[in-house]
Design a protein around this motif. Structure first.
Motif, PDB file in Angstrom:
ATOM      1  N   TRP A  85       0.631  -1.115   0.121  1.00 53.91           N
ATOM      2  CA  TRP A  85      -0.273  -0.168   0.268  1.00 53.91           C
ATOM      3  C   TRP A  85       0.821   1.393   0.179  1.00 53.91           C
ATOM      4  O   TRP A  85       2.171   1.441   0.840  1.00 53.91           O
ATOM      5  CB  TRP A  85      -0.977  -0.048   1.330  1.00 53.91           C
ATOM      6  CG  TRP A  85      -1.993   1.730   1.004  1.00 53.91           C
ATOM      7  CD1 TRP A  85      -2.504   0.856   0.569  1.00 53.91           C
ATOM      8  CD2 TRP A  85      -1.365   2.626   1.922  1.00 53.91           C
ATOM      9  NE1 TRP A  85      -3.839   2.578   0.617  1.00 53.91           N
ATOM     10  CE2 TRP A  85      -3.274   3.222   1.478  1.00 53.91           C
ATOM     11  CE3 TRP A  85      -0.429   2.909   2.770  1.00 53.91           C
ATOM     12  CZ2 TRP A  85      -2.490   4.408   2.256  1.00 53.91           C
ATOM     13  CZ3 TRP A  85      -1.023   4.408   2.970  1.00 53.91           C
ATOM     14  CH2 TRP A  85      -1.844   5.463   2.765  1.00 53.91           C
ATOM     15  N   ALA A  88      -3.188   6.573  -2.423  1.00 52.02           N
ATOM     16  CA  ALA A  88      -4.172   6.843  -3.916  1.00 52.02           C
ATOM     17  C   ALA A  88      -3.138   7.233  -5.309  1.00 52.02           C
ATOM     18  O   ALA A  88      -2.459   7.826  -4.684  1.00 52.02           O
ATOM     19  CB  ALA A  88      -4.994   8.000  -3.201  1.00 52.02           C
ATOM     20  N   ASN A  89      -3.493   6.673  -6.223  1.00 54.27           N
ATOM     21  CA  ASN A  89      -3.071   6.954  -7.555  1.00 54.27           C
ATOM     22  C   ASN A  89      -1.438   6.783  -7.700  1.00 54.27           C
ATOM     23  O   ASN A  89      -1.150   7.298  -7.861  1.00 54.27           O
ATOM     24  CB  ASN A  89      -3.911   9.125  -7.944  1.00 54.27           C
ATOM     25  CG  ASN A  89      -4.737   8.839  -7.615  1.00 54.27           C
ATOM     26  OD1 ASN A  89      -5.824   8.515  -8.193  1.00 54.27           O
ATOM     27  ND2 ASN A  89      -5.173   9.893  -6.951  1.00 54.27           N
ATOM     28  N   GLN A  90      -1.533   5.128  -7.043  1.00 50.95           N
ATOM     29  CA  GLN A  90       0.334   4.914  -7.089  1.00 50.95           C
ATOM     30  C   GLN A  90      -0.015   3.223  -8.165  1.00 50.95           C
ATOM     31  O   GLN A  90       1.096   1.966  -7.904  1.00 50.95           O
ATOM     32  CB  GLN A  90       0.477   5.048  -6.127  1.00 50.95           C
ATOM     33  CG  GLN A  90       0.541   5.687  -5.431  1.00 50.95           C
ATOM     34  CD  GLN A  90       2.113   6.740  -5.661  1.00 50.95           C
ATOM     35  OE1 GLN A  90       2.346   6.142  -6.632  1.00 50.95           O
ATOM     36  NE2 GLN A  90       1.824   7.868  -4.920  1.00 50.95           N
ATOM     37  N   ASP A  91      -1.310   3.066  -9.208  1.00 50.43           N
ATOM     38  CA  ASP A  91      -0.844   1.995 -10.202  1.00 50.43           C
ATOM     39  C   ASP A  91       0.043   1.680 -10.550  1.00 50.43           C
ATOM     40  O   ASP A  91       1.097   1.042 -10.488  1.00 50.43           O
ATOM     41  CB  ASP A  91      -2.170   2.035 -10.746  1.00 50.43           C
ATOM     42  CG  ASP A  91      -3.258   1.994 -10.397  1.00 50.43           C
ATOM     43  OD1 ASP A  91      -3.597   1.304  -8.335  1.00 50.43           O
ATOM     44  OD2 ASP A  91      -4.327   1.771 -10.616  1.00 50.43           O
ATOM     45  N   ARG A  92       1.023   2.830 -11.055  1.00 48.67           N
ATOM     46  CA  ARG A  92       2.148   2.501 -11.904  1.00 48.67           C
ATOM     47  C   ARG A  92       2.661   2.535 -10.647  1.00 48.67           C
ATOM     48  O   ARG A  92       3.967   1.967 -11.082  1.00 48.67           O
ATOM     49  CB  ARG A  92       3.021   3.908 -12.502  1.00 48.67           C
ATOM     50  CG  ARG A  92       3.537   3.769 -13.274  1.00 48.67           C
ATOM     51  CD  ARG A  92       3.545   5.523 -13.738  1.00 48.67           C
ATOM     52  NE  ARG A  92       5.757   5.294 -14.766  1.00 48.67           N
ATOM     53  CZ  ARG A  92       5.862   6.738 -15.185  1.00 48.67           C
ATOM     54  NH1 ARG A  92       4.897   7.404 -15.024  1.00 48.67           N
ATOM     55  NH2 ARG A  92       6.698   6.654 -16.358  1.00 48.67           N
TER      56      ARG A  92
END
Length: 208
Positions: A85, A88-92
């Motif tokens: 974890w 947020a917005n850390q898929d890359r």
């Protein structure tokens, strides 16, 4: 970096004030209260900031002897593929963590920490040393551990006997083959574990 470790793991090493019942106690089984456990690894990013990730998918064997810490067992396994974890917005970034540049979770989906030694003089502070296996390599890790509190929680919170610990340590990730972007991104990784461990009561105890 998992070290985890485990989180928790740490609990084992510390002795606490003994009662008459404790005098004959054997190692007791504890489990992570995952709603009150944080396992974090932090590093320096290009000199601009300190960044961190949290490890969220872990479990293991926690047999704690507060009278004779050396009789304790701490063995924690981390599932890495879906176990990060970072906000947020850390898929890359999460995809990069899973890639061959870093944790290579397709080939090495798990990490493991197994405690090998506990040392305390005052029953409240000490060290836990263990073997961390990551990317197929095993190296020792030492954590400084503090027993924050050990007593039953309030009845409105379930009343379980709880041991709360804080642990700190630093490793060099390159030891495990995690050399990506060194030295721009620091080799040194700071490990921080905050955990509450719950005593597991057997059926006979809970029936009394």
């Amino acid at each position: 970096m998992k070290t985890a470790f485990a989180a928790a793991s740490l609990a084992a090493l510390l002795t606490a004030p003994l009662t008459v019942a404790d005098a004959f106690a054997e190692p007791a089984e504890y489990e992570f209260d995952k709603s009150h456990t944080t396992i974090r690894a932090s590093w320096n990013h290009l000199g601009y900031s300190e960044q961190s990730i949290h490890f969220t998918d872990y479990d293991g064997v926690l047999l704690l002897d507060f009278e004779e810490p050396e009789n304790s067992t701490v063995d924690v396994t981390f599932s890495l593929a879906d176990g990060f974890w970072v906000g947020a917005n850390q898929d890359r970034f999460v995809n990069h963590l899973n890639s061959g540049d870093l944790f290579n979770t397709a080939e090495y989906p798990e990490a493991r920490f197994v405690a090998t030694a506990f040392d305390t003089e005052d029953g409240e502070t000490g060290t836990m040393t263990g073997d961390l296996t990551l990317l197929g390599q095993t190296h020792p890790v030492t954590l400084n551990v503090e027993l924050n509190k050990r007593e039953s929680k309030p009845e409105q919170m379930g009343g379980a006997m709880t041991a709360g610990f804080s642990a700190r340590g630093t490793i060099e990730r390159s030891q495990w083959g995690l050399g990506y972007a060194i030295p721009a991104v620091s080799d040194e990784i700071d490990l921080v574990i905050e955990t509450e461990l719950l005593l597991v009561e057997d059926d006979e105890d809970s029936a009394e």
